[in-house]
Design an enzyme around this catalytic site. Structure first.
Site, mmCIF file in Angstrom:
data_model
loop_
_atom_site.group_PDB
_atom_site.id
_atom_site.type_symbol
_atom_site.label_atom_id
_atom_site.label_comp_id
_atom_site.label_asym_id
_atom_site.label_seq_id
_atom_site.Cartn_x
_atom_site.Cartn_y
_atom_site.Cartn_z
ATOM 1 N N ARG A 116 0.841 -1.193 0.000
ATOM 2 C CA ARG A 116 0.000 0.000 0.000
ATOM 3 C C ARG A 116 0.879 1.247 0.000
ATOM 4 O O ARG A 116 1.851 1.336 0.749
ATOM 5 C CB ARG A 116 -0.885 -0.012 1.246
ATOM 6 C CG ARG A 116 -1.740 1.227 1.414
ATOM 7 C CD ARG A 116 -2.597 1.118 2.667
ATOM 8 N NE ARG A 116 -3.411 2.321 2.866
ATOM 9 C CZ ARG A 116 -4.307 2.450 3.837
ATOM 10 N NH1 ARG A 116 -4.496 1.470 4.696
ATOM 11 N NH2 ARG A 116 -5.006 3.565 3.949
ATOM 12 N N ASP A 169 0.585 5.573 0.359
ATOM 13 C CA ASP A 169 -0.320 6.580 0.898
ATOM 14 C C ASP A 169 -0.706 7.615 -0.159
ATOM 15 O O ASP A 169 -0.117 7.684 -1.239
ATOM 16 C CB ASP A 169 0.339 7.305 2.071
ATOM 17 C CG ASP A 169 0.710 6.357 3.197
ATOM 18 O OD1 ASP A 169 0.067 5.302 3.321
ATOM 19 O OD2 ASP A 169 1.644 6.678 3.952
ATOM 20 N N ARG A 204 8.742 8.431 5.446
ATOM 21 C CA ARG A 204 8.573 9.882 5.548
ATOM 22 C C ARG A 204 8.955 10.399 6.933
ATOM 23 O O ARG A 204 9.454 11.520 7.074
ATOM 24 C CB ARG A 204 7.148 10.262 5.198
ATOM 25 C CG ARG A 204 6.817 10.051 3.711
ATOM 26 C CD ARG A 204 5.326 9.984 3.459
ATOM 27 N NE ARG A 204 4.652 11.166 3.956
ATOM 28 C CZ ARG A 204 3.338 11.219 4.199
ATOM 29 N NH1 ARG A 204 2.585 10.139 4.015
ATOM 30 N NH2 ARG A 204 2.805 12.321 4.644
#
Length: 243
Positions: free
Chosen positions: A50, A52, A196
């Site tokens: 996945r 974001d 991140r």
């Protein structure tokens, strides 16, 4: 039934992430819509991982099952004609029945890119601009503490719960090319917002001129409040998935 896999590229800015969500436009919803139009039947796709909202991919891997033969070149050309311009497919192949785009993956490589200069440029787009000086050697020393098997709970989103916070990082390094900085991290798996947040922590260390060992202290604290902010997603790209 034959299992097929293909490589997927996309620019994530206009999508609410890769994974299908009710009443949201996502990369998966666009891919499955195009597949349904092309082969006239509903198809469920499995992504290697996945990403974001706002995150890009150059090497996302997707598999699906279909009971008829598919010509790879015709499939890719047709899908690319149906998909939005910021999503594309390539390299369709038949894979083993036990291949799983997510569960069979062994390594995933992400790259985060940002600019480092005093003033913004009209061509910066959505990329992060860091105006203070950076010590690339110290940044690489900081990143080296992440390599190996560690608990990365200090670097995941605080509002998520997972059963296992352990990840194995094969490589974490950065380089500066002109006024562009690239941070590359290859790991067995990644937690939500992990890359991140690592970048945000690395920039905190640089901004406050701290020792590179600060990264090790934060890693071993298992405390999200010790780490830096989660930087914007637009410079992050899933580059490659290895099996």
């Amino acid at each position: 039934m034959t299992r097929y896999a293909f490589r997927l590229e996309y620019i994530g800015k206009e999508y609410f992430g890769s994974q299908k969500q009710p009443k949201r436009v996502t990369v998966q919803s666009e891919v499955e819509k195009a597949l349904c139009t092309l082969i006239k039947t509903k198809i469920r796709t499995i992504f290697s991982g996945r990403t974001d909202k706002g995150v890009n991919a150059k090497g996302q891997i997707v598999h699906f099952d279909y009971d008829k033969p598919i010509v790879a070149s015709r499939f890719c050309n047709s899908m690319n004609g149906l998909l939005p311009k910021d999503i594309s497919v390539s390299d369709l192949k038949i894979v083993d029945d036990d291949f799983h785009a997510q569960k069979s993956a062994r390594k995933r490589t992400y790259k985060y890119v940002f600019h480092n200069r005093k003033f913004r440029s009209a061509f910066d787009g959505d990329l992060l601009l860091v105006k203070y000086d950076l010590d690339i050697e110290r940044m690489n020393e900081s990143l080296s503490y992440l390599e190996g098997l560690h608990n990365f709970s200090a670097f995941r989103a605080s509002d998520t719960t997972v059963l296992n916070d352990d990840c194995f990082i094969y490589k974490a390094e950065c380089q500066k090319l002109g006024d562009t900085v690239e941070i590359t991290i290859c790991g067995s798996r990644f937690l939500y917002n992990m890359v991140r947040t690592i970048v945000g922590t690395l920039l905190d260390i640089e901004r406050h001129n701290l020792s590179s060992s600060r990264m090790k202290e934060i890693l071993e604290s298992h405390d999200r409040t010790q780490a830096g902010q989660t930087v914007n997603p637009y410079g992050l790209t899933l580059m490659k998935v290895e099996y």
